[in-house]
Design a protein around this motif. Structure first.
Motif, PDB file in Angstrom:
ATOM      1  N   VAL A 105       0.861  -1.189   0.000  1.00  0.00           N
ATOM      2  CA  VAL A 105       0.000   0.000   0.000  1.00  0.00           C
ATOM      3  C   VAL A 105       0.891   1.231   0.000  1.00  0.00           C
ATOM      4  O   VAL A 105       1.739   1.389   0.891  1.00  0.00           O
ATOM      5  CB  VAL A 105      -0.926   0.022   1.232  1.00  0.00           C
ATOM      6  CG1 VAL A 105      -1.731   1.319   1.268  1.00  0.00           C
ATOM      7  CG2 VAL A 105      -1.862  -1.186   1.236  1.00  0.00           C
ATOM      8  N   LEU A 106       0.717   2.085  -0.999  1.00  0.00           N
ATOM      9  CA  LEU A 106       1.467   3.338  -1.096  1.00  0.00           C
ATOM     10  C   LEU A 106       0.475   4.482  -1.208  1.00  0.00           C
ATOM     11  O   LEU A 106      -0.246   4.588  -2.205  1.00  0.00           O
ATOM     12  CB  LEU A 106       2.392   3.323  -2.316  1.00  0.00           C
ATOM     13  CG  LEU A 106       3.088   4.647  -2.659  1.00  0.00           C
ATOM     14  CD1 LEU A 106       4.012   5.083  -1.529  1.00  0.00           C
ATOM     15  CD2 LEU A 106       3.855   4.527  -3.974  1.00  0.00           C
ATOM     16  N   VAL A 107       0.428   5.343  -0.184  1.00  0.00           N
ATOM     17  CA  VAL A 107      -0.543   6.432  -0.138  1.00  0.00           C
ATOM     18  C   VAL A 107       0.076   7.619   0.593  1.00  0.00           C
ATOM     19  O   VAL A 107       1.169   7.513   1.145  1.00  0.00           O
ATOM     20  CB  VAL A 107      -1.829   5.995   0.606  1.00  0.00           C
ATOM     21  CG1 VAL A 107      -2.526   4.860  -0.125  1.00  0.00           C
ATOM     22  CG2 VAL A 107      -1.505   5.572   2.042  1.00  0.00           C
ATOM     23  N   TYR A 108      -0.643   8.718   0.608  1.00  0.00           N
ATOM     24  CA  TYR A 108      -0.333   9.772   1.554  1.00  0.00           C
ATOM     25  C   TYR A 108      -1.134   9.515   2.838  1.00  0.00           C
ATOM     26  O   TYR A 108      -0.602   9.561   3.929  1.00  0.00           O
ATOM     27  CB  TYR A 108      -0.665  11.143   0.985  1.00  0.00           C
ATOM     28  CG  TYR A 108       0.474  11.780   0.205  1.00  0.00           C
ATOM     29  CD1 TYR A 108       1.792  11.340   0.337  1.00  0.00           C
ATOM     30  CD2 TYR A 108       0.234  12.844  -0.664  1.00  0.00           C
ATOM     31  CE1 TYR A 108       2.835  11.933  -0.371  1.00  0.00           C
ATOM     32  CE2 TYR A 108       1.269  13.445  -1.379  1.00  0.00           C
ATOM     33  CZ  TYR A 108       2.562  12.986  -1.232  1.00  0.00           C
ATOM     34  OH  TYR A 108       3.597  13.564  -1.933  1.00  0.00           O
ATOM     35  N   CYS A 132       1.510 -13.759   4.549  1.00  0.00           N
ATOM     36  CA  CYS A 132       1.531 -12.696   3.550  1.00  0.00           C
ATOM     37  C   CYS A 132       2.488 -11.590   4.005  1.00  0.00           C
ATOM     38  O   CYS A 132       2.433 -11.142   5.156  1.00  0.00           O
ATOM     39  CB  CYS A 132       0.121 -12.132   3.387  1.00  0.00           C
ATOM     40  SG  CYS A 132      -0.135 -11.140   1.922  1.00  0.00           S
ATOM     41  N   ALA A 133       3.387 -11.160   3.124  1.00  0.00           N
ATOM     42  CA  ALA A 133       4.302 -10.062   3.428  1.00  0.00           C
ATOM     43  C   ALA A 133       3.614  -8.736   3.114  1.00  0.00           C
ATOM     44  O   ALA A 133       3.151  -8.526   1.986  1.00  0.00           O
ATOM     45  CB  ALA A 133       5.582 -10.192   2.606  1.00  0.00           C
ATOM     46  N   ILE A 134       3.540  -7.855   4.106  1.00  0.00           N
ATOM     47  CA  ILE A 134       2.765  -6.624   3.964  1.00  0.00           C
ATOM     48  C   ILE A 134       3.665  -5.411   4.152  1.00  0.00           C
ATOM     49  O   ILE A 134       4.376  -5.295   5.151  1.00  0.00           O
ATOM     50  CB  ILE A 134       1.608  -6.594   4.984  1.00  0.00           C
ATOM     51  CG1 ILE A 134       0.671  -7.779   4.747  1.00  0.00           C
ATOM     52  CG2 ILE A 134       0.838  -5.279   4.900  1.00  0.00           C
ATOM     53  CD1 ILE A 134      -0.437  -7.920   5.779  1.00  0.00           C
ATOM     54  N   ARG A 135       3.624  -4.502   3.172  1.00  0.00           N
ATOM     55  CA  ARG A 135       4.378  -3.248   3.232  1.00  0.00           C
ATOM     56  C   ARG A 135       3.405  -2.083   3.084  1.00  0.00           C
ATOM     57  O   ARG A 135       2.645  -2.035   2.114  1.00  0.00           O
ATOM     58  CB  ARG A 135       5.434  -3.190   2.137  1.00  0.00           C
ATOM     59  CG  ARG A 135       6.470  -4.300   2.219  1.00  0.00           C
ATOM     60  CD  ARG A 135       7.545  -4.152   1.155  1.00  0.00           C
ATOM     61  NE  ARG A 135       7.018  -4.324  -0.200  1.00  0.00           N
ATOM     62  CZ  ARG A 135       7.779  -4.220  -1.302  1.00  0.00           C
ATOM     63  NH1 ARG A 135       9.069  -3.908  -1.203  1.00  0.00           N
ATOM     64  NH2 ARG A 135       7.250  -4.414  -2.496  1.00  0.00           N
ATOM     65  N   ILE A 136       3.437  -1.156   4.029  1.00  0.00           N
ATOM     66  CA  ILE A 136       2.537  -0.005   4.017  1.00  0.00           C
ATOM     67  C   ILE A 136       3.375   1.259   4.096  1.00  0.00           C
ATOM     68  O   ILE A 136       4.156   1.432   5.038  1.00  0.00           O
ATOM     69  CB  ILE A 136       1.546  -0.050   5.190  1.00  0.00           C
ATOM     70  CG1 ILE A 136       0.689  -1.318   5.114  1.00  0.00           C
ATOM     71  CG2 ILE A 136       0.668   1.202   5.205  1.00  0.00           C
ATOM     72  CD1 ILE A 136      -0.107  -1.591   6.367  1.00  0.00           C
ATOM     73  N   ALA A 137       3.219   2.135   3.113  1.00  0.00           N
ATOM     74  CA  ALA A 137       3.941   3.406   3.092  1.00  0.00           C
ATOM     75  C   ALA A 137       2.941   4.551   3.090  1.00  0.00           C
ATOM     76  O   ALA A 137       2.145   4.682   2.159  1.00  0.00           O
ATOM     77  CB  ALA A 137       4.846   3.495   1.859  1.00  0.00           C
ATOM     78  N   VAL A 138       2.973   5.374   4.147  1.00  0.00           N
ATOM     79  CA  VAL A 138       2.090   6.540   4.240  1.00  0.00           C
ATOM     80  C   VAL A 138       2.934   7.803   4.163  1.00  0.00           C
ATOM     81  O   VAL A 138       4.159   7.776   4.350  1.00  0.00           O
ATOM     82  CB  VAL A 138       1.259   6.519   5.544  1.00  0.00           C
ATOM     83  CG1 VAL A 138       0.386   5.286   5.594  1.00  0.00           C
ATOM     84  CG2 VAL A 138       2.165   6.577   6.764  1.00  0.00           C
ATOM     85  N   GLY A 139       2.292   8.920   3.914  1.00  0.00           N
ATOM     86  CA  GLY A 139       3.004  10.162   3.724  1.00  0.00           C
ATOM     87  C   GLY A 139       3.645  10.701   4.994  1.00  0.00           C
ATOM     88  O   GLY A 139       3.065  10.608   6.084  1.00  0.00           O
TER      89      GLY A 139
END
Length: 248
Positions: A105-108, A132-139
């Motif tokens: 997930v790539l979001v602001y 499941c490998a989970i990557r979350i990138a927020v602003g």
């Protein structure tokens, strides 16, 4: 031709033409036309009506369904949505819930996910527990690119607050095995939601908030296609992102 589904839903909920019109801020005659003549309202109005009735907008008005891939002309393109607001939240949730290997997930901020599906963290935790490998990138609320987005969308410091709130939503997941949460300060050209070989891409349009910009649903069909282009973009941003530490 009457809209029998709308008629039935209104009857079950005890709605009259006048009460529904007042709720969604339209003329009662408009509601009468939707029911008796089968007229289709504008998307924004249809969304308000569907929300008031607790129904799916596309089920009430099939004419508002997204363009399908067969009409869009790409083997990777599953569906197009004119706005993110037209995309059922179930589309995001179901896609993530079906992931078996990877979620990115790539979001602001994308606060709509937690606000409309409060069990999102539970879903992500279960997927991680299943391998499941989970990557979350927020602003990063303090980055210049986030502040610039606020100015461009005439949202001001609101976007910074939303980034902070998004991180608060995801913070309980920090330290959960299989889940990695980071912040990034890149120029966000698209918000990306990936689950294995499926991806929802929320394009960003200058001066338009994300919910008013288009979304396309991609399914990976081979090396070097549209899907891989966005997946590589995610990896590039991820490499610059900062891990969020545990709170002491």
């Amino acid at each position: 031709m009457p809209n029998e589904r709308l008629r039935a839903v209104m009857a079950d909920g005890g709605w009259t033409y006048s009460s529904l019109a007042e709720k969604v801020d339209v003329d009662p005659k408009s509601v009468e036309r939707w029911v008796n003549l089968g007229r289709t309202p504008r998307r924004g109005t249809a969304m308000r009506v569907a929300e008031a009735l607790g129904e799916d907008m596309h089920a009430l008005w099939p004419a508002l369904r997204p363009v399908r891939a067969e009409r869009a002309g790409s083997t990777e393109l599953v569906a197009l949505y004119a706005q993110r607001a037209d995309t059922p939240v179930s589309t995001f949730v179901d896609m993530l819930d079906q992931a078996r290997e990877r979620i990115d997930v790539l979001v602001y901020a994308a606060l709509f996910l937690h606000e409309t599906y409060p069990r999102l963290n539970d879903l992500l935790s279960k997927r991680a527990a299943a391998g499941c490998a989970i990557r979350i990138a927020v602003g990063d609320a303090g980055s210049e690119n986030v502040r610039a987005r606020g100015r461009e969308e005439k949202f001001g410091h609101g976007i910074e607050s939303r980034c902070r709130l998004a991180l608060m939503h995801y913070r309980p997941l920090i330290g959960v095995p299989g889940i990695d949460v980071r912040t990034h300060g890149t120029t966000l050209y698209n918000s990306l939601y990936r689950a294995d070989d499926h991806m929802l891409v929320n394009a960003h349009v200058w001066g338009v908030t994300a919910y008013g910009a288009p979304v396309w649903h991609l399914r990976r069909s081979g090396d070097g296609g549209m899907f891989d282009t966005y997946a590589e973009s995610f990896d590039a941003v991820w490499s610059t992102a900062t891990p969020v530490p545990h709170e002491e």
